[in-house]
Design an enzyme around this catalytic site. Structure first.
Site, PDB file in Angstrom:
ATOM      1  N   HIS A 129       0.841  -1.192   0.000  1.00 42.95           N
ATOM      2  CA  HIS A 129       0.000   0.000   0.000  1.00 42.95           C
ATOM      3  C   HIS A 129       0.876   1.240   0.000  1.00 42.95           C
ATOM      4  O   HIS A 129       1.834   1.336   0.773  1.00 42.95           O
ATOM      5  CB  HIS A 129      -0.903   0.012   1.239  1.00 42.95           C
ATOM      6  CG  HIS A 129      -1.723   1.266   1.379  1.00 42.95           C
ATOM      7  ND1 HIS A 129      -1.599   2.129   2.443  1.00 42.95           N
ATOM      8  CD2 HIS A 129      -2.663   1.808   0.570  1.00 42.95           C
ATOM      9  CE1 HIS A 129      -2.436   3.136   2.296  1.00 42.95           C
ATOM     10  NE2 HIS A 129      -3.089   2.960   1.166  1.00 42.95           N
ATOM     11  N   SER A 130       0.593   2.175  -0.901  1.00 47.76           N
ATOM     12  CA  SER A 130       1.288   3.457  -0.946  1.00 47.76           C
ATOM     13  C   SER A 130       2.798   3.242  -1.122  1.00 47.76           C
ATOM     14  O   SER A 130       3.229   2.573  -2.046  1.00 47.76           O
ATOM     15  CB  SER A 130       0.963   4.253   0.329  1.00 47.76           C
ATOM     16  OG  SER A 130       1.444   5.560   0.256  1.00 47.76           O
ATOM     17  N   LEU A 131       3.608   3.786  -0.210  1.00 44.23           N
ATOM     18  CA  LEU A 131       5.056   3.641  -0.321  1.00 44.23           C
ATOM     19  C   LEU A 131       5.488   2.184  -0.254  1.00 44.23           C
ATOM     20  O   LEU A 131       6.506   1.804  -0.839  1.00 44.23           O
ATOM     21  CB  LEU A 131       5.738   4.447   0.791  1.00 44.23           C
ATOM     22  CG  LEU A 131       7.270   4.461   0.791  1.00 44.23           C
ATOM     23  CD1 LEU A 131       7.817   5.104  -0.480  1.00 44.23           C
ATOM     24  CD2 LEU A 131       7.806   5.175   2.032  1.00 44.23           C
TER      25      LEU A 131
ATOM     26  N   SER B 200       4.211  -0.275  -1.772  1.00 41.31           N
ATOM     27  CA  SER B 200       4.213  -0.844  -3.122  1.00 41.31           C
ATOM     28  C   SER B 200       5.484  -0.461  -3.871  1.00 41.31           C
ATOM     29  O   SER B 200       6.022  -1.264  -4.644  1.00 41.31           O
ATOM     30  CB  SER B 200       2.982  -0.362  -3.886  1.00 41.31           C
ATOM     31  OG  SER B 200       3.012   1.043  -4.070  1.00 41.31           O
TER      32      SER B 200
END
Length: 662
Positions: free
Chosen positions: A340-342, A344
């Protein structure tokens, strides 16, 4: 004080004597259920184990195993219950120890939302008093709890719990009111508790989930463990709703999701102490929030802390993988990863730099030749970008490829005969690229991920910042079979990937179908109104065009007997004339979005998938931007796509294909 001591007129009977009268007086032993205590924000919440786990714990208790140090796995193997100590411990992550109870009697006050179980010893006293009252049909019994609170058994359906009577104060007065009594219930079936059935024992696939910036992962400031628990719960409900046939035929079990936490390791390096010394004292809460969350993105761009993050994520996933195999020795399924977010972006960098599977000697030789030629082409592209193509022969003569170029210093370039001006341009380019480069030391994973899922991912933005303008359509992640970039339309952190692969083609991302098999009503209404407005516009423009043509038509001779057929032919020929206006050009048929070729990153399939916004979110996209970035943990549509793609790898499909799905 026991029931007999409270009522001296009751003859003294043992539990065995009363049990002899069970059959004739309608007494049935209470069915116990096991609970554990969860402390959140200083408040205790007693939650029931699943039916499956409670039966397993009761079986171990009945066999006398609680006298020894027996460990019973619960919650799908993610928690262990130490029966003798009555403690529940997390297996895969750090968490506070929870108290465990074998519960039969419960109470609830006016201000309590849920029933609270009595201690096991006092519940046994209550059960003995209840049994005697039922067998002898003598009620109004009083019992005193260890905290000097009084419980009165009026009848089988009315049992109350009074607060302790206060002692007299220094003036000799005592309060006359004790407050409203608590309600007492016997047996878990009488307290309306939501008890889950339990999880399937068979695990088909394992997914590691990596969080983004900060310790909180959703708008309620919950940890990655709590958010992944929600994701797992939604997956179980989606399996029952969309994979019922496969479950009934025992083809599948479930997918296990395990959280990967790297934030605590990063902030345990002493960086928080360094930041605290330089942080201004004003608006302290906001500054602390920024230090704890947003700065994680800057840390990842730092060569020092980036290496810490990469090492932590890789080592944690490897540790979890080995521990999972140790506890599930019969596991034969695949392993996927989600970020999720960073998180990924961290996973993307790790996957990009994983070593591919060893190939035969001929393939390796071919790859080495390809790599060598690619390195030479890379140098040519860099020199062309800097308008220094005239110096290509000098680099070719020295056999300098892309990797060697970034090792060159000013002295090396000077020895090659590069003048001062071009030399400075090259050195500036090399230094800037080194700053954008995250790390050259990438740890290796102990497994080959099957699929990579990115939620609300900034991968596209970071690649652009690093100078990557286009992704080669032939590129694929070395060890991964699939890549899905899933995002909410209002997510401010999410970026697309497909336009970097096919920049010359404009197309929308794939719309994720609703988990109930339809498009959300407000989106259908919006599309219907759009089509209606286009049709009205075309009809109105057509009417205006005909009217304008009738006004501007050349005047005819005023001769009687002019045939109406001639007018009709003139009008018909006028209408057949081509109109140069662009809006009259026929609209080309749209290509099926699922058939667009977006390269090999996802084996030729689509990569970008957009969620359908909820009706309330469509009113103001700015208001729901933060929620859009944190919505994935409870999104049924996201979970269903993950399950669909995972089970497709083993040949299991949905009961009913969703409309619009690939």
């Amino acid at each position: 004080m026991s029931a007999q001591e409270q009522n001296p007129t009751v003859p003294s009977r043992t539990a065995a004597d009363a049990a002899d009268l069970d059959a004739g007086n309608g007494y049935e032993a209470v069915a116990p259920h096991w609970f554990y205590c969860k402390v959140t924000g200083g408040r205790e919440r007693w939650l029931p184990f699943s039916i499956q786990d409670s039966e397993r714990l009761e079986e171990a208790h009945g066999a006398g195993k609680d006298k020894g140090d027996v460990v019973v796995p619960t919650s799908g193997g993610r928690y262990d219950v130490h029966l003798k100590q009555r403690q529940r411990l997390a297996v895969f992550w750090e968490e506070e120890v929870s108290e465990v109870r074998r519960c039969t009697w419960f109470y609830k006050g006016d201000k309590d939302n849920k029933y609270v179980p009595y201690s096991e010893s006092f519940s046994q006293e209550l059960e003995e008093a209840y049994m005697i009252a039922v067998t002898l049909d003598e009620w109004k019994k009083k019992l005193e709890s260890p905290s000097r609170e009084v419980i009165i058994l009026h009848n089988p359906k009315l049992m109350v719990h009074y607060h302790p009577v206060a002692t007299s104060d220094d003036w000799g007065s005592t309060p006359t009111e004790q407050g409203r009594p608590r309600t007492v219930k016997r047996g878990v079936e009488n307290i309306a508790a939501e008890i889950p059935n339990g999880e399937p024992l068979q695990i088909d696939h394992l997914v590691f989930v990596v969080h983004g910036i900060g310790p909180a992962c959703d708008i309620r400031f919950r940890s990655i463990v709590q958010c992944v628990n929600d994701f797992r719960s939604v997956s179980l409900s989606m399996l029952q709703a969309h994979f019922r046939k496969a479950q009934e035929q025992q083809q599948i079990g479930r997918v296990e999701f395990l959280p990967v936490n790297w934030h605590s390791s990063l902030h345990s390096t002493g960086v928080d102490v360094d930041l605290e010394r330089i942080t201004l004292p004003s608006i302290s809460r906001l500054r602390h929030f920024i230090n704890d969350t947003i700065l994680d993105a800057f840390f990842y761009n730092s060569s020092t802390y980036c290496q810490t993050i990469l090492d932590t994520v890789a080592s944690e996933m490897n540790r979890l993988y080995l521990l999972f195999l140790q506890r599930n020795p019969d596991f034969k399924g695949g392993v996927s990863i989600a970020g999720h977010s960073l998180g990924s972006l961290i996973l993307f960098d790790l996957l990009t730099n994983q070593k591919a599977a060893p190939e035969d000697e001929h393939s390796r030789e071919g790859s080495e030749v390809t790599s060598s030629s690619r390195g030479a082409e890379e140098v040519k592209e860099i020199l062309k970008k800097l308008d220094l193509s005239e110096y290509c022969p000098a680099f070719e003569k020295e056999k300098i490829d892309g990797e060697a170029l970034f090792l060159c210093g000013e002295k090396n370039l000077e020895e090659m005969g590069i003048p001062l001006g071009p030399r400075m341009k090259l050195l500036h380019y090399i230094s800037s690229r080194r700053e954008m480069q995250v790390s050259a030391n990438y740890p290796q994973l102990l497994y080959k991920p099957t699929i990579f899922f990115a939620f609300g991912s900034p991968i596209g933005m970071f690649l652009t910042v690093r100078g990557v303008k286009r992704i080669n359509p032939d590129y694929s992640l070395p060890t991964c079979k699939g890549f899905f970039n899933i995002f909410h339309p209002f997510d401010p952190v999410a970026y697309r990937i497909e336009p970097m692969i096919v920049p010359d083609l404009e197309f929308e991302p794939m719309l994720l179908p609703h988990h109930k098999g339809r498009k959300r009503m407000h989106l259908e209404l919006k599309e219907g109104l759009t089509r209606m407005s286009v049709d009205l516009k075309n009809n109105l423009l057509g009417s205006l065009r005909v009217a304008w043509q009738s006004f501007t038509r050349a005047p005819l001779a005023a001769v009687e007997g002019t045939s109406s057929e001639g007018e009709a032919e003139t009008e018909e020929s006028t209408e057949k004339q081509p109109d140069p206006k662009p809006e009259e050009a026929p609209v080309p048929a749209k290509e099926d979005p699922s058939l667009i070729n977006v390269g090999k990153l996802n084996r030729g399939n689509r990569i970008d998938y957009v969620l359908q916004e909820k009706p309330i979110e469509s009113f103001n996209e700015y208001l729901f931007a933060l929620q859009g970035h944190l919505c994935y943990w409870e999104s049924e549509d996201t979970v269903l796509l993950v399950l669909k793609e995972i089970y497709q790898t083993i040949g299991v499909t949905l009961d009913q294909p969703l409309p619009g799905s690939q």
